[in-house]
Design a protein around this motif. Structure first.
Motif, PDB file in Angstrom:
ATOM      1  N   GLU A  42     -66.271 -72.314  21.114  1.00 22.94           N
ATOM      2  CA  GLU A  42     -64.976 -72.192  21.007  1.00 22.94           C
ATOM      3  C   GLU A  42     -64.554 -74.052  20.089  1.00 22.94           C
ATOM      4  OE1 GLU A  42     -61.807 -72.869  24.698  1.00 22.94           O
ATOM      5  OE2 GLU A  42     -62.598 -75.017  23.813  1.00 22.94           O
ATOM      6  N   ASP A  48     -67.883 -71.616  25.685  1.00 25.61           N
ATOM      7  CA  ASP A  48     -66.335 -72.553  25.748  1.00 25.61           C
ATOM      8  C   ASP A  48     -67.797 -73.676  27.086  1.00 25.61           C
ATOM      9  OD1 ASP A  48     -65.083 -74.320  26.346  1.00 25.61           O
ATOM     10  OD2 ASP A  48     -63.099 -72.447  27.119  1.00 25.61           O
ATOM     11  N   LEU A 101     -66.981 -76.626  27.347  1.00 26.69           N
ATOM     12  CA  LEU A 101     -66.576 -77.570  28.660  1.00 26.69           C
ATOM     13  C   LEU A 101     -64.907 -77.165  28.520  1.00 26.69           C
ATOM     14  CD1 LEU A 101     -67.492 -79.761  30.185  1.00 26.69           C
ATOM     15  CD2 LEU A 101     -66.173 -81.181  29.024  1.00 26.69           C
ATOM     16  N   ASP A 102     -64.185 -76.123  30.019  1.00 27.22           N
ATOM     17  CA  ASP A 102     -63.503 -75.581  30.065  1.00 27.22           C
ATOM     18  C   ASP A 102     -62.147 -76.772  30.616  1.00 27.22           C
ATOM     19  OD1 ASP A 102     -61.439 -73.493  30.272  1.00 27.22           O
ATOM     20  OD2 ASP A 102     -61.489 -73.368  32.032  1.00 27.22           O
ATOM     21  N   GLY A 103     -61.546 -76.690  30.419  1.00 21.38           N
ATOM     22  CA  GLY A 103     -60.362 -78.107  31.219  1.00 21.38           C
ATOM     23  C   GLY A 103     -60.478 -79.219  30.723  1.00 21.38           C
ATOM     24  N   SER A 104     -61.131 -79.280  29.938  1.00 14.75           N
ATOM     25  CA  SER A 104     -61.964 -80.928  29.501  1.00 14.75           C
ATOM     26  C   SER A 104     -60.473 -81.664  29.348  1.00 14.75           C
ATOM     27  CB  SER A 104     -62.214 -80.725  27.902  1.00 14.75           C
ATOM     28  OG  SER A 104     -61.276 -80.358  26.821  1.00 14.75           O
ATOM     29  N   ASN A 142     -49.147 -71.178  34.992  1.00 12.04           N
ATOM     30  CA  ASN A 142     -47.631 -72.374  35.126  1.00 12.04           C
ATOM     31  C   ASN A 142     -47.085 -72.372  34.493  1.00 12.04           C
ATOM     32  OD1 ASN A 142     -47.362 -74.678  33.271  1.00 12.04           O
ATOM     33  ND2 ASN A 142     -48.860 -75.081  32.065  1.00 12.04           N
ATOM     34  N   TYR A 191     -43.704 -72.455  31.840  1.00 11.40           N
ATOM     35  CA  TYR A 191     -43.551 -72.086  30.887  1.00 11.40           C
ATOM     36  C   TYR A 191     -42.018 -71.359  30.952  1.00 11.40           C
ATOM     37  CZ  TYR A 191     -47.771 -73.519  28.864  1.00 11.40           C
ATOM     38  OH  TYR A 191     -48.824 -74.735  28.688  1.00 11.40           O
ATOM     39  N   TYR A 204     -52.628 -74.218  40.782  1.00 14.26           N
ATOM     40  CA  TYR A 204     -52.282 -74.348  39.410  1.00 14.26           C
ATOM     41  C   TYR A 204     -53.407 -75.454  39.539  1.00 14.26           C
ATOM     42  CZ  TYR A 204     -52.067 -73.241  34.379  1.00 14.26           C
ATOM     43  OH  TYR A 204     -52.959 -73.074  33.118  1.00 14.26           O
ATOM     44  N   GLY A 256     -55.073 -75.935  36.183  1.00 14.51           N
ATOM     45  CA  GLY A 256     -55.305 -76.175  34.849  1.00 14.51           C
ATOM     46  C   GLY A 256     -56.836 -76.463  34.319  1.00 14.51           C
ATOM     47  N   SER A 257     -57.627 -75.820  34.844  1.00  9.50           N
ATOM     48  CA  SER A 257     -59.207 -75.566  34.315  1.00  9.50           C
ATOM     49  C   SER A 257     -59.097 -74.234  34.703  1.00  9.50           C
ATOM     50  CB  SER A 257     -59.744 -75.969  34.981  1.00  9.50           C
ATOM     51  OG  SER A 257     -59.840 -77.618  34.945  1.00  9.50           O
ATOM     52  N   LEU A 258     -58.736 -73.378  33.694  1.00  7.28           N
ATOM     53  CA  LEU A 258     -59.288 -71.632  34.161  1.00  7.28           C
ATOM     54  C   LEU A 258     -60.748 -71.276  34.821  1.00  7.28           C
ATOM     55  CD1 LEU A 258     -58.527 -69.059  33.153  1.00  7.28           C
ATOM     56  CD2 LEU A 258     -60.169 -68.738  31.237  1.00  7.28           C
ATOM     57  N   PHE A 263     -54.872 -64.499  38.628  1.00  5.12           N
ATOM     58  CA  PHE A 263     -54.471 -65.710  37.679  1.00  5.12           C
ATOM     59  C   PHE A 263     -54.080 -65.399  36.813  1.00  5.12           C
ATOM     60  CE2 PHE A 263     -55.299 -68.075  34.026  1.00  5.12           C
ATOM     61  CZ  PHE A 263     -56.119 -69.598  34.033  1.00  5.12           C
ATOM     62  N   TYR A 299     -51.907 -66.112  32.600  1.00  2.12           N
ATOM     63  CA  TYR A 299     -51.336 -66.696  31.417  1.00  2.12           C
ATOM     64  C   TYR A 299     -50.901 -65.470  30.585  1.00  2.12           C
ATOM     65  CZ  TYR A 299     -51.214 -70.691  29.039  1.00  2.12           C
ATOM     66  OH  TYR A 299     -50.696 -72.157  27.945  1.00  2.12           O
ATOM     67  N   LYS A 329     -52.870 -67.911  25.096  1.00  5.39           N
ATOM     68  CA  LYS A 329     -53.252 -69.537  24.832  1.00  5.39           C
ATOM     69  C   LYS A 329     -54.879 -69.004  24.974  1.00  5.39           C
ATOM     70  CE  LYS A 329     -53.934 -73.799  25.878  1.00  5.39           C
ATOM     71  NZ  LYS A 329     -54.242 -75.077  27.258  1.00  5.39           N
ATOM     72  N   GLU A 335     -63.239 -67.114  26.772  1.00  2.13           N
ATOM     73  CA  GLU A 335     -62.839 -67.374  28.030  1.00  2.13           C
ATOM     74  C   GLU A 335     -62.890 -66.011  29.001  1.00  2.13           C
ATOM     75  OE1 GLU A 335     -60.886 -71.658  27.752  1.00  2.13           O
ATOM     76  OE2 GLU A 335     -59.668 -69.740  26.715  1.00  2.13           O
TER      77      GLU A 335
HETATM   78  P1  AHG Z   1     -60.211 -76.065  27.197  1.00  6.16           P
HETATM   79  O1  AHG Z   1     -60.187 -77.008  27.937  1.00  6.16           O
HETATM   80  O2  AHG Z   1     -61.510 -75.074  26.958  1.00  6.16           O
HETATM   81  O3  AHG Z   1     -60.057 -75.630  25.718  1.00  6.16           O
HETATM   82  O4  AHG Z   1     -58.943 -75.078  27.988  1.00  6.16           O
HETATM   83  C1  AHG Z   1     -57.775 -75.148  28.657  1.00  6.16           C
HETATM   84  C2  AHG Z   1     -57.504 -74.548  28.928  1.00  6.16           C
HETATM   85  C3  AHG Z   1     -57.635 -73.512  30.857  1.00  6.16           C
HETATM   86  O5  AHG Z   1     -58.984 -74.383  31.222  1.00  6.16           O
HETATM   87  C4  AHG Z   1     -56.156 -73.848  31.069  1.00  6.16           C
HETATM   88  O6  AHG Z   1     -56.228 -72.679  31.896  1.00  6.16           O
HETATM   89  C5  AHG Z   1     -55.371 -73.735  30.605  1.00  6.16           C
HETATM   90  O7  AHG Z   1     -56.262 -74.066  29.545  1.00  6.16           O
HETATM   91  C6  AHG Z   1     -54.355 -74.686  30.882  1.00  6.16           C
HETATM   92  O8  AHG Z   1     -53.682 -74.599  29.557  1.00  6.16           O
HETATM   93  P2  AHG Z   1     -51.709 -74.895  30.275  1.00  6.16           P
HETATM   94  O9  AHG Z   1     -51.569 -76.189  30.307  1.00  6.16           O
HETATM   95  O10 AHG Z   1     -51.314 -74.622  29.038  1.00  6.16           O
HETATM   96  O11 AHG Z   1     -51.437 -73.720  31.674  1.00  6.16           O
END
Ligand code: AHG
Ligand code: MN
Ligand code: MN
Length: 341
Positions: free
Chosen positions: A97, A119, A121-124, A214, A217, A246, A248-250, A264, A266, A276, A282
């Protein structure tokens, strides 16, 4: 299938070896990939654990310490995985990613028959506030013949994955993976530096408690998506309300729902008209895990694992989790374009 539970401590190494023994013709390459990924996960975990110390221990004097650190950890995770995986002779290319194009295996190393997508680091963006983050990976067998892997090896539908998994760096570090024979979870014992089998043959509840979306939106959703969310929240009187969770880290949101049940989502929205999340890094790996655990994953109107990718960084809407809860999305979104126009 869980092969051996006759003693209490099963390391991930032992588990992988025992699983491989069930396939007499296996070359051992896939096992090697998983072992190398487990090592990379431990290295990333140890760095993530120290992230909060950056102000004290490093990058002092830089203008944006938080932002820098977060970016550094993304790149650190990317580099760690790349370096753990580039020389084993098992891969013919990688994709991350964090990198725009396909990443070739350096010339000096042998090429193998698999492709790794990840990916790192997801949710970094959550690192600064001490919220769980993760790593996600997907392995497919190459389909081209030349010396190096190509984009055609990457753009395979998710059902072609031979392995997929994630690591969640939470209150403990867990490594969860599937090779198509169930989903197995391992918890890192930091005192001995080993992942130990803690969650054999994981199954997601048929329907669940949690709705993860989330809903900031909401104003940007399509009307069918709004109606679906009203259904999940029990506002149309057609089902009991789910609890909203929620992070915000998938990875962390998915992991919680895998254990507790739920969905979950999105969806597409006006700001992300095709969704997204990334299909290859992912959505697909988590979709394979979820199906292997008895759940379901769709892009709104199609089973995710059947979608033929056209680009490396393709985005997709995602509805993933307990089968009964995902089926509601499938019913209510049938016939929609699944894009925000
Ligand atoms: P990453 O850090 O790999 O870019 O991923 C972020 C992603 C995911 O982890 C999470 O579910 C999503 O972004 C949250 O997005 P919103 O802030 O738009 O809800
Ligand atoms: Mn991510
Ligand atoms: Mn990421």
């Amino acid at each position: 299938m869980v092969h051996n539970t006759d003693t209490s401590v099963v390391t991930i190494e032992r588990f992988i070896i025992e699983q491989e023994a069930l396939h007499p013709h296996a070359s051992g390459d896939l096992s090697g990939i998983l072992r190398d990924l487990a090592l990379a996960a431990k290295m990333i975990a140890s760095k993530v654990r120290r992230a909060g110390l950056v102000d004290i221990l490093g990058t002092a004097g830089s203008e944006n310490v938080q932002g820098e650190m977060q970016q550094k950890l993304d790149l650190f995770a990317h580099e760690t995985i790349f370096k753990a995986m580039d020389h084993g002779g098992r891969l013919c290319a990688m994709a991350s990613e964090e990198v725009e194009h396909l990443i070739p295996i350096p010339e000096q190393f042998k090429r193998g028959k698999y492709v790794l997508l990840f990916d790192p680091l997801d949710g970094s963006s959550n690192i600064d506030v001490n919220v769980p983050v993760g790593t996600i990976f997907s392995v497919v067998r190459r389909v081209t013949k030349g010396d190096h892997g190509t984009i055609d090896d990457m753009l395979q539908p998710g059902r072609k994955q031979v392995a997929a998994g994630y690591v969640v760096y939470g209150s403990s570090t867990m490594f969860v993976y599937t090779t198509g024979q169930g989903v197995h979870g391992f918890t890192l014992d930091p005192s001995i530096g080993e992942f130990l089998l803690s969650h054999p043959d994981m199954k997601i509840p048929a329907h669940g408690r949690y709705l993860s979306v989330n809903d900031a939106y909401e104003q940007h959703w399509t009307e069918p998506v709004r109606a679906l969310m009203r259904r999940y929240r029990g506002l149309d009187g057609k089902r009991d309300a789910m609890n909203v969770r929620y992070i915000g880290s998938l990875v962390a949101d998915f992991h919680r729902n895998l254990l507790g049940g739920g969905v979950f989502a999105y969806p597409v929205n006006a700001k992300s008209p095709s969704g997204k999340l990334r299909l290859l890094y992912e959505c697909n790996p988590l979709a394979l895990i979820c199906e292997q655990a008895g759940g379901a994953a769709i892009d709104g109107v199609h089973r995710l694992l059947d979608v033929k990718p056209t680009e490396l960084h393709q985005r997709s809407p995602l509805y993933i989790g307990s089968k009964a809860d995902v089926d509601i999305a499938l019913q209510m979104l049938a016939g929609t374009t699944n894009r925000h126009t």
